[in-house]
Design a protein around this motif. Structure first.
Motif, mmCIF file in Angstrom:
data_model
loop_
_atom_site.group_PDB
_atom_site.id
_atom_site.type_symbol
_atom_site.label_atom_id
_atom_site.label_comp_id
_atom_site.label_asym_id
_atom_site.label_seq_id
_atom_site.Cartn_x
_atom_site.Cartn_y
_atom_site.Cartn_z
ATOM 1 N N PHE A 175 25.107 11.547 0.594
ATOM 2 C CA PHE A 175 23.976 10.812 1.152
ATOM 3 C C PHE A 175 23.346 9.970 0.047
ATOM 4 N N LYS A 176 22.900 8.773 0.420
ATOM 5 C CA LYS A 176 22.114 7.944 -0.480
ATOM 6 C C LYS A 176 20.634 8.222 -0.217
ATOM 7 N N THR A 177 19.923 8.638 -1.242
ATOM 8 C CA THR A 177 18.491 8.868 -1.098
ATOM 9 C C THR A 177 17.727 7.610 -1.496
ATOM 10 N N CYS A 178 16.620 7.378 -0.839
ATOM 11 C CA CYS A 178 15.817 6.174 -1.093
ATOM 12 C C CYS A 178 14.352 6.547 -1.260
ATOM 13 N N GLY A 179 13.682 5.791 -2.101
ATOM 14 C CA GLY A 179 12.247 5.957 -2.292
ATOM 15 C C GLY A 179 11.593 4.596 -2.444
ATOM 16 N N TYR A 180 10.382 4.480 -1.968
ATOM 17 C CA TYR A 180 9.630 3.229 -2.073
ATOM 18 C C TYR A 180 8.849 3.228 -3.380
ATOM 19 N N VAL A 181 8.967 2.154 -4.138
ATOM 20 C CA VAL A 181 8.288 2.021 -5.422
ATOM 21 C C VAL A 181 6.949 1.331 -5.184
ATOM 22 N N GLU A 182 5.870 2.053 -5.414
ATOM 23 C CA GLU A 182 4.540 1.485 -5.200
ATOM 24 C C GLU A 182 4.252 0.377 -6.215
ATOM 25 N N HIS A 183 3.572 -0.680 -5.761
ATOM 26 C CA HIS A 183 3.211 -1.788 -6.635
ATOM 27 C C HIS A 183 1.955 -2.451 -6.089
ATOM 28 N N GLU A 184 1.123 -2.933 -7.000
ATOM 29 C CA GLU A 184 -0.118 -3.578 -6.582
ATOM 30 C C GLU A 184 0.150 -4.928 -5.930
ATOM 31 N N GLU A 185 1.089 -5.669 -6.478
ATOM 32 C CA GLU A 185 1.401 -6.996 -5.951
ATOM 33 C C GLU A 185 2.884 -7.261 -6.115
ATOM 34 N N LEU A 186 3.486 -7.787 -5.066
ATOM 35 C CA LEU A 186 4.905 -8.101 -5.110
ATOM 36 C C LEU A 186 5.137 -9.356 -5.946
ATOM 37 N N THR A 187 6.038 -9.248 -6.925
ATOM 38 C CA THR A 187 6.388 -10.392 -7.765
ATOM 39 C C THR A 187 7.884 -10.666 -7.644
ATOM 40 N N ALA A 188 8.331 -11.687 -8.357
ATOM 41 C CA ALA A 188 9.749 -12.057 -8.309
ATOM 42 C C ALA A 188 10.634 -11.043 -9.019
ATOM 43 N N THR A 189 10.041 -10.071 -9.728
ATOM 44 C CA THR A 189 10.818 -9.058 -10.439
ATOM 45 C C THR A 189 10.434 -7.637 -10.030
ATOM 46 N N SER A 190 9.653 -7.497 -8.986
ATOM 47 C CA SER A 190 9.184 -6.171 -8.573
ATOM 48 C C SER A 190 10.334 -5.324 -8.031
ATOM 49 N N GLU A 191 10.346 -4.040 -8.419
ATOM 50 C CA GLU A 191 11.283 -3.088 -7.826
ATOM 51 C C GLU A 191 10.613 -2.478 -6.603
ATOM 52 N N VAL A 192 11.252 -2.600 -5.472
ATOM 53 C CA VAL A 192 10.674 -2.137 -4.211
ATOM 54 C C VAL A 192 11.354 -0.864 -3.721
#
Length: 360
Positions: free
Chosen positions: A113-130
């Motif tokens: 199984f592939k596990t996934c998690g959401y990466v919290e961030h204050e503002e989405l940028t062109a380099t943000s990990e989501v």
């Protein structure tokens, strides 16, 4: 029953500690836990892995559940030999970076199984990990479950405690553990998809506001890349879940198969969400590019309009700069003010015309 189990998992996630923490790993750096279950009840003092397996097979009841975190080939070799795991499955479990799948080796099932998690961030940028992904491998046999986790996500501590709070479900054996793991993985997909939707809504709102900038294209493209990573984790899992829900794969019995079909339906919902998100991002990107094109056209029209206005005095001054002896009003006292007045009036008329047409 399944609904109650999910509620218990949700409560456990909020109140328990990650079992992968060294303080909760008394059996070694990679062995997170080793527990014996009989009739759905956790037995005390399972001891080392080999002793736990010997106790289960001697009694002929229950099963042993061993959890490992990123074991090396050497560390996993002893466990693989003890349980008679297939070398190909062992290699996949150690190396990781596998596609979601379910394979049968005699009476043992190997699931990835592939596990996934959401990466919290204050503002989405062109380099943000989501989206951050990991892997979870599960060996399921008649009297054992071995879980191998890679990455920061997919901790099974809360799930284990939730199952222990529901002994009637855990009493169904290793297949019940495999179902619970698959259910938690897909539920995490749903949570990540809902969080990604919030990012998409934020980008969409920004694109269709007056403050939209040309840097929005980078954010949209980054979001599409992160969505693709989520899709790579979700989409390949459909066929393995369908196989678990329809085919005869020991130790998955007919009483557990309907639960896997239910998970497959939830996975289909996530897949549909991802497909719709991808289409929506394509539309947002096209709308943003259209806005950029319109803005560029407006800039070009303004530049062209001002160039046309400036061309009038430039032309008149160019004509009078030729230094001919015979030119209109060249010797007249009011010739210079007259020419300036003509240039001003001409520029004003052209400017007013461009304003009426919306070019300025």
């Amino acid at each position: 029953m399944i609904r109650n189990l999910r509620r218990a998992v949700s409560r456990a996630r909020r109140t328990t500690v990650d079992l992968s923490h060294p303080a909760r790993s008394p059996l070694g750096s990679t062995v997170v836990n080793c527990v014996i279950y009989e009739d759905g009840v956790r037995q005390p003092d399972a001891g080392p892995v080999d002793d736990a397996l010997r106790r289960v097979r001697k009694s002929g009841r229950g099963f042993v559940w061993i959890g490992l975190h990123e074991p090396s080939e050497t560390e996993f070799a002893g466990v693989a030999e003890l349980f008679g795991l297939h070398p190909l499955a062992v290699e996949d479990a150690v190396v990781a970076h596998q596609r979601p799948k379910v394979e049968r080796y005699d009476d043992t099932l190997f699931a990835v199984f592939k596990t996934c998690g959401y990466v919290e961030h204050e503002e989405l940028t062109a380099t943000s990990e989501v989206v951050d992904t990991g892997e979870l491998m599960v060996f399921t046999g008649p009297d054992f479950v071995i879980t191998v986790r890679h990455g920061r996500h997919g901790s099974l501590g809360p799930l284990r405690e939730a199952l222990e709070a529901s002994p009637e479900q855990l009493a169904k054996g290793p297949a019940a553990v495999l179902h619970a793991i698959a259910d938690q993985v897909v539920d995490n997909y749903l949570a990540v998809a809902d969080a990604v939707q919030n990012d998409i809504d934020a980008v969409e709102s920004t694109v269709f506001t007056e403050q939209a900038g040309r840097g929005d294209a980078g954010r949209i493209y980054q979001l599409k890349r992160e969505l693709l990573e989520l899709k790579r984790a979700v989409a390949p899992l459909d066929r393995p879940l369908r196989a678990l829900g329809t085919q005869s794969l020991p130790p998955v019995g007919p009483d557990i198969q309907p639960y896997f079909r239910d998970i497959a339906d939830h996975l289909a919902r996530v897949t549909e969400q991802i497909t719709s998100f991808d289409g929506l991002l394509d539309s947002i990107l096209q709308a943003h590019l259209a806005q950029v094109t319109v803005a560029q056209n407006e800039d070009m029209r303004k530049i062209t309009a001002w160039a046309a206005i400036v061309a009038v005095p430039t032309m008149v001054c160019g004509v009078y700069g030729m230094n001919f002896d015979h030119m209109p009003e060249l010797r007249w006292t009011y010739g210079y003010p007259l020419v300036l007045g003509v240039m001003v009036v001409a520029c004003f008329v052209i400017h007013r015309s461009f304003r009426r047409n919306g070019w300025l």
